[in-house]
Design a protein around this motif. Sequence first.
Motif, PDB file in Angstrom:
ATOM      1  N   UNK A  97      99.820  14.744   3.138  1.00 26.08           N
ATOM      2  CA  UNK A  97      99.631  13.580   4.005  1.00 26.08           C
ATOM      3  C   UNK A  97      98.768  13.935   5.214  1.00 26.08           C
ATOM      4  N   UNK A  98      99.080  15.047   5.871  1.00 28.40           N
ATOM      5  CA  UNK A  98      98.326  15.467   7.057  1.00 28.40           C
ATOM      6  C   UNK A  98      96.885  15.802   6.689  1.00 28.40           C
ATOM      7  N   UNK A  99      96.709  16.481   5.547  1.00 29.35           N
ATOM      8  CA  UNK A  99      95.361  16.848   5.118  1.00 29.35           C
ATOM      9  C   UNK A  99      94.504  15.611   4.843  1.00 29.35           C
ATOM     10  N   UNK A 100      95.066  14.644   4.099  1.00 21.87           N
ATOM     11  CA  UNK A 100      94.285  13.465   3.699  1.00 21.87           C
ATOM     12  C   UNK A 100      94.060  12.474   4.837  1.00 21.87           C
ATOM     13  N   UNK A 109      91.108  15.651   7.031  1.00 23.35           N
ATOM     14  CA  UNK A 109      89.890  15.242   6.332  1.00 23.35           C
ATOM     15  C   UNK A 109      89.013  14.325   7.186  1.00 23.35           C
ATOM     16  N   UNK A 110      89.610  13.693   8.189  1.00 23.41           N
ATOM     17  CA  UNK A 110      88.850  12.796   9.075  1.00 23.41           C
ATOM     18  C   UNK A 110      88.412  13.494  10.370  1.00 23.41           C
ATOM     19  N   UNK A 111      88.656  14.801  10.452  1.00 21.97           N
ATOM     20  CA  UNK A 111      88.191  15.571  11.597  1.00 21.97           C
ATOM     21  C   UNK A 111      89.124  15.591  12.780  1.00 21.97           C
ATOM     22  N   UNK A 112      90.393  15.121  12.626  1.00 27.20           N
ATOM     23  CA  UNK A 112      91.344  15.143  13.728  1.00 27.20           C
ATOM     24  C   UNK A 112      92.064  16.497  13.748  1.00 27.20           C
ATOM     25  N   UNK A 113      92.121  17.126  14.911  1.00 22.47           N
ATOM     26  CA  UNK A 113      92.738  18.449  15.039  1.00 22.47           C
ATOM     27  C   UNK A 113      94.202  18.308  15.443  1.00 22.47           C
ATOM     28  N   UNK A 122     118.197  15.104   8.021  1.00 22.36           N
ATOM     29  CA  UNK A 122     118.694  14.015   8.862  1.00 22.36           C
ATOM     30  C   UNK A 122     118.689  12.732   8.045  1.00 22.36           C
ATOM     31  N   UNK A 123     119.394  11.726   8.546  1.00 24.08           N
ATOM     32  CA  UNK A 123     119.506  10.464   7.787  1.00 24.08           C
ATOM     33  C   UNK A 123     118.125   9.857   7.560  1.00 24.08           C
ATOM     34  N   UNK A 124     117.308   9.852   8.595  1.00 23.49           N
ATOM     35  CA  UNK A 124     115.919   9.411   8.469  1.00 23.49           C
ATOM     36  C   UNK A 124     115.013  10.608   8.766  1.00 23.49           C
ATOM     37  N   UNK A 125     114.265  11.021   7.752  1.00 19.64           N
ATOM     38  CA  UNK A 125     113.387  12.180   7.937  1.00 19.64           C
ATOM     39  C   UNK A 125     112.292  11.824   8.941  1.00 19.64           C
ATOM     40  N   UNK A 126     111.805  12.845   9.657  1.00 13.17           N
ATOM     41  CA  UNK A 126     110.823  12.605  10.713  1.00 13.17           C
ATOM     42  C   UNK A 126     109.668  13.593  10.603  1.00 13.17           C
ATOM     43  N   UNK A 127     108.480  13.075  10.957  1.00 14.25           N
ATOM     44  CA  UNK A 127     107.297  13.919  11.105  1.00 14.25           C
ATOM     45  C   UNK A 127     106.764  13.673  12.507  1.00 14.25           C
ATOM     46  N   UNK A 128     106.724  14.712  13.325  1.00 16.42           N
ATOM     47  CA  UNK A 128     106.190  14.599  14.687  1.00 16.42           C
ATOM     48  C   UNK A 128     104.880  15.365  14.773  1.00 16.42           C
ATOM     49  N   UNK A 129     103.829  14.681  15.239  1.00 18.33           N
ATOM     50  CA  UNK A 129     102.503  15.292  15.344  1.00 18.33           C
ATOM     51  C   UNK A 129     101.899  15.004  16.709  1.00 18.33           C
ATOM     52  N   UNK A 130     100.951  15.831  17.086  1.00 20.90           N
ATOM     53  CA  UNK A 130     100.129  15.570  18.268  1.00 20.90           C
ATOM     54  C   UNK A 130      98.732  16.092  17.984  1.00 20.90           C
ATOM     55  N   UNK A 131      97.733  15.465  18.630  1.00 17.67           N
ATOM     56  CA  UNK A 131      96.335  15.783  18.334  1.00 17.67           C
ATOM     57  C   UNK A 131      95.607  16.218  19.587  1.00 17.67           C
ATOM     58  N   UNK A 132      94.533  16.973  19.364  1.00 17.95           N
ATOM     59  CA  UNK A 132      93.771  17.517  20.475  1.00 17.95           C
ATOM     60  C   UNK A 132      93.154  16.429  21.333  1.00 17.95           C
ATOM     61  N   UNK A 133      92.521  15.430  20.696  1.00 17.05           N
ATOM     62  CA  UNK A 133      91.815  14.398  21.469  1.00 17.05           C
ATOM     63  C   UNK A 133      92.126  12.981  20.996  1.00 17.05           C
ATOM     64  N   UNK A 134      92.391  12.799  19.718  1.00 18.04           N
ATOM     65  CA  UNK A 134      92.567  11.461  19.150  1.00 18.04           C
ATOM     66  C   UNK A 134      93.838  10.798  19.669  1.00 18.04           C
ATOM     67  N   UNK A 135      93.694   9.527  20.077  1.00 14.62           N
ATOM     68  CA  UNK A 135      94.840   8.710  20.461  1.00 14.62           C
ATOM     69  C   UNK A 135      94.883   7.498  19.527  1.00 14.62           C
TER      70      UNK A 135
END
Length: 432
Positions: free
Chosen positions: A257-260, A264-268, A278-291
């Motif tokens: 998911x992160x790769x595609x 692949x779109x150039x976000x770091x 956990x009951x609801x699985x979570x993915x937490x991410x942060x990016x260098x510049x993209x908001x």
Amino acid sequence: MIKLLRSFNLHYGEESREVVLENVKSNISFKGANLWILACAIVVASVGLNVNSTAVIIGAMLISPLMGPIVGAGFALGTYDFDLLKKSAKNLGVATLVSLFVSFLYFLLSPFKEAQSELLARTSPNIYDVLIAFFGGLVGGIAITRKEKGNPIPGVAIATALMPPLCTAGYGLAIGNFAYFSGAIYLYTINCFFICISTLFIVKLLKYPKIKFVDAQREKRITRTITVLLIIMLVPSFYLAYSLLQERKFTQNVSTFIQNEFAAKGYTVIYERTQFNSREKRIELAFLAKRFSDSELKGLNDRLGNYNLDNTKLLIRQDSVDLKKDILAEINKQSQHVSEKDITIQNLRNELAAYTFTDKALIEEITTLFPQVSPFSIGKQNVYINKDSSHLQTILMIDGKNKLNEGDLNRLESWLKVKLKSDAVSVITRDN
């Protein structure tokens, strides 16, 4: 075919049964030298786990005498020697308590309390640990009944790995982590039980004579007890193996998911954390510049199902203050040598970028439309209205030799305000 079957005959190269039983009985006792060797082996294994050294852990497993009473229990069950079974169980209990105490004391005194990968590997047993213990125990049982013991015995000591789980349990007690303690003790129990069962299997296969007569009803009761214990040991290990498989699938799907969707779109990606248990699985991410906008976040969450990430929520951290704290915590957790100084340098670079004028296209337009202004300088600076109020203003400074009239200066300033879509623009002439 018959010749091939004879090649698998376990009676070939078999040691005298009296000698085998004598050797088994002599290795059961934990007194004097054996107890000292065990305590030293526990300290060596604890140090290996503490500094994450596989070689040291293997060395500790090789010198450990823990296999003795476990093999003795297997022989006792196979020959219905209940006196030997009691002696084996008693000595195994003494060895276990001594090992727990020594490892607990070591980790209590050790200044390094961080859980290394070698420690964490012993906190979540599963069906694969059952297979290792059982087949390792089979090899041990076969080797003990041979005239030539050869290489298998050291290999069994390494493969079945009795020492590390005990040391990990001591670590769990020392830091007050019951989850680590219970997981490690369960792994140790699995190893002990299935080494014992595999030894029992070899004893039955080689048809060792019964020491005591046991009636059919009592023999059935013993078999039923062993079967119940097998189920008790196996069911949690199957569940843990299934959980491990699901977690690995989840990790692979998150990586795809992160790769595609991002790489692949150039976000770091500069920060990544997943929560599976956990009951609801979570993915937490942060990016260098993209908001990301709210609509973009909704679209990304909707596309999680395309990657078999159902019942999963994507959170993108865009709060710089909290994010900085989380990044530093994650870095420390993973033992990476990145300091507060590096974060400070990055923040200073970001602040410096706010004062740097980087619009090369606009600079080219100025030199084309107003060639008489060259040479000039352009940049941003803070304009202070009072001590509590200031704003950034774009300043274009022209060399005084250019002798631009008031009208040209006003026209250039008005044009810059339109191009930059800001009234905070000034064109000034520098006197020589």
